[in-house]
Design a protein around this motif. Structure first.
Motif, PDB file in Angstrom:
ATOM      1  N   ASN A  10      32.141  43.765  42.516  1.00 21.57           N
ATOM      2  CA  ASN A  10      32.289  42.307  42.594  1.00 21.57           C
ATOM      3  C   ASN A  10      31.655  41.602  41.394  1.00 21.57           C
ATOM      4  OD1 ASN A  10      33.236  39.982  43.943  1.00 21.57           O
ATOM      5  ND2 ASN A  10      31.204  39.586  44.804  1.00 21.57           N
ATOM      6  N   HIS A  12      31.263  39.248  38.281  1.00 20.75           N
ATOM      7  CA  HIS A  12      31.722  37.987  37.689  1.00 20.75           C
ATOM      8  C   HIS A  12      30.956  37.778  36.386  1.00 20.75           C
ATOM      9  CE1 HIS A  12      33.477  36.121  41.501  1.00 20.75           C
ATOM     10  NE2 HIS A  12      32.842  37.196  41.940  1.00 20.75           N
ATOM     11  N   HIS A  19      35.621  31.540  33.138  1.00 20.84           N
ATOM     12  CA  HIS A  19      35.502  32.768  33.927  1.00 20.84           C
ATOM     13  C   HIS A  19      36.107  33.935  33.144  1.00 20.84           C
ATOM     14  CE1 HIS A  19      34.067  30.715  37.539  1.00 20.84           C
ATOM     15  NE2 HIS A  19      34.968  29.776  37.278  1.00 20.84           N
ATOM     16  N   LEU A  21      35.270  37.138  33.689  1.00 21.32           N
ATOM     17  CA  LEU A  21      35.508  38.163  34.707  1.00 21.32           C
ATOM     18  C   LEU A  21      35.371  37.531  36.076  1.00 21.32           C
ATOM     19  CD1 LEU A  21      33.345  41.101  33.255  1.00 21.32           C
ATOM     20  CD2 LEU A  21      35.849  40.927  33.166  1.00 21.32           C
ATOM     21  N   SER A  22      36.263  37.891  36.981  1.00 19.51           N
ATOM     22  CA  SER A  22      36.227  37.341  38.336  1.00 19.51           C
ATOM     23  C   SER A  22      36.532  38.443  39.348  1.00 19.51           C
ATOM     24  CB  SER A  22      37.255  36.212  38.501  1.00 19.51           C
ATOM     25  OG  SER A  22      37.011  35.150  37.599  1.00 19.51           O
ATOM     26  N   ASP A  23      35.586  38.678  40.251  1.00 16.61           N
ATOM     27  CA  ASP A  23      35.794  39.618  41.365  1.00 16.61           C
ATOM     28  C   ASP A  23      36.288  40.988  40.908  1.00 16.61           C
ATOM     29  OD1 ASP A  23      35.217  37.657  43.449  1.00 16.61           O
ATOM     30  OD2 ASP A  23      37.130  36.764  42.909  1.00 16.61           O
ATOM     31  N   VAL A  24      35.685  41.529  39.874  1.00 19.04           N
ATOM     32  CA  VAL A  24      36.123  42.834  39.372  1.00 19.04           C
ATOM     33  C   VAL A  24      35.448  43.941  40.176  1.00 19.04           C
ATOM     34  CG1 VAL A  24      36.153  44.418  37.419  1.00 19.04           C
ATOM     35  CG2 VAL A  24      36.588  41.973  37.057  1.00 19.04           C
ATOM     36  N   ASN A  25      36.270  44.764  40.804  1.00 20.87           N
ATOM     37  CA  ASN A  25      35.809  45.929  41.546  1.00 20.87           C
ATOM     38  C   ASN A  25      36.525  47.157  40.988  1.00 20.87           C
ATOM     39  OD1 ASN A  25      34.147  44.851  44.000  1.00 20.87           O
ATOM     40  ND2 ASN A  25      35.949  43.522  43.885  1.00 20.87           N
ATOM     41  N   LEU A 224      43.679  44.639  33.558  1.00 20.18           N
ATOM     42  CA  LEU A 224      43.041  43.331  33.683  1.00 20.18           C
ATOM     43  C   LEU A 224      43.947  42.266  33.078  1.00 20.18           C
ATOM     44  CD1 LEU A 224      39.317  43.956  32.572  1.00 20.18           C
ATOM     45  CD2 LEU A 224      40.182  43.747  34.896  1.00 20.18           C
ATOM     46  N   GLY A 227      40.813  38.050  33.393  1.00 15.44           N
ATOM     47  CA  GLY A 227      39.512  38.400  33.944  1.00 15.44           C
ATOM     48  C   GLY A 227      39.552  39.027  35.321  1.00 15.44           C
ATOM     49  N   ARG A 228      40.743  39.299  35.826  1.00 15.47           N
ATOM     50  CA  ARG A 228      40.888  39.884  37.158  1.00 15.47           C
ATOM     51  C   ARG A 228      41.655  41.204  37.091  1.00 15.47           C
ATOM     52  NH1 ARG A 228      39.859  36.392  41.384  1.00 15.47           N
ATOM     53  NH2 ARG A 228      39.528  34.194  40.783  1.00 15.47           N
ATOM     54  N   ILE A 230      44.576  43.296  38.153  1.00 16.35           N
ATOM     55  CA  ILE A 230      45.891  43.027  38.746  1.00 16.35           C
ATOM     56  C   ILE A 230      46.590  44.301  39.203  1.00 16.35           C
ATOM     57  CG2 ILE A 230      46.185  40.894  37.440  1.00 16.35           C
ATOM     58  CD1 ILE A 230      48.233  42.433  35.677  1.00 16.35           C
TER      59      ILE A 230
END
Length: 254
Positions: A10, A12, A19, A21-25, A224, A227-228, A230
């Protein structure tokens, strides 16, 4: 399935309200080659910088081999077994090729970079013999006493790989290792990385724009955009993913 070696939870990262990076797992499995791809500005290098302690995440955490990386300094993360190869080769151009590798070995062992350490060791000693063998294994055995700054771009990249591997890492992070290379040097780099993987079984994470490199090496791929994350999957899944084609692969004409 191999156990997770690097766990990104998670994460950020915000820069002045942007932003990155956002919610990167993301989980990197032990022994795999994992590619991270995406358009310019997707957050790939930012994510790598978070992993190696160059920047701190705004939120979230990174674990390596069960240990918290977040909050540690880059050299501490390196000592845990994470080695990074930068987009522009980071070598000491005014030292010889073998001195570069000896420096990498001594720096890792002593926990800090000290040029004067070289004066304590002879190339005929244990450190020098190990350095010479590591260079020979990656095809640089004829360049031991050449100045590193005089090497070709491909050989500079090869030298940096030797320097990273000389530290006995558990994971190798490669930031666009073939950037600016001619196709012949790119293919040589692919062969070198395959050989390293075959001999060592090391975990490799690679950021790369050249899809020929990505699809030649990667066991799994994370995409990515903005920043997410996909998409994630094996190469064939990524090639056929409509979101990935729209966001990135269509531009690359793969």
């Amino acid at each position: 399935m191999n156990p997770t070696l690097l766990h990104i939870d998670n994460v950020h990262k915000t820069f002045a309200g942007l932003h990155a990076l956002s919610d990167v797992n993301l989980d990197i499995r032990e022994g795999e080659t994992h590619a991270i791809i995406g358009p310019n500005g997707a957050g790939k290098s930012t994510l790598l910088n978070v992993c190696v302690g160059v920047i701190a995440p705004t939120k979230g955490k990174v674990l390596f081999d069960g240990q918290q990386l977040t909050g540690r300094r880059p050299f501490e993360i390196n000592q845990l077994g994470v080695a990074r190869v930068f987009q522009t080769p980071e070598i000491f151009g005014d030292l010889t090729v073998i001195e570069n590798v000896m420096m990498a070995m001594l720096s890792h062992r002593d926990g800090a970079f000290r040029l004067r350490l070289l004066s304590r060791f002879d190339e005929r000693g244990q450190v020098g013999r190990r350095a010479a063998k590591a260079l020979a294994d990656l095809g640089l055995g004829d360049h031991l006493h050449h100045l590193a700054g005089a090497l070709s771009r491909g050989d500079k990249r090869r030298l940096e790989l030797v320097m990273s591997l000389a530290q006995d890492p558990k994971m190798l992070l490669l930031d666009e290792p073939t950037a600016g290379m001619a196709r012949a040097d790119t293919n040589t780099t692919i062969d070198i990385l395959r050989d390293i993987k075959r001999k060592t079984g090391i975990t490799i994470v690679i950021i790369e724009h050249d899809m020929h490199v990505v699809f030649s090496l990667a066991d799994r791929i994370t995409v990515l955009a903005g920043g997410r994350v996909i998409a994630q999957g094996v190469p064939e899944e990524i090639k056929g993913n409509p979101k990935v084609i729209e966001a990135y692969l269509g531009e690359e004409q793969v």
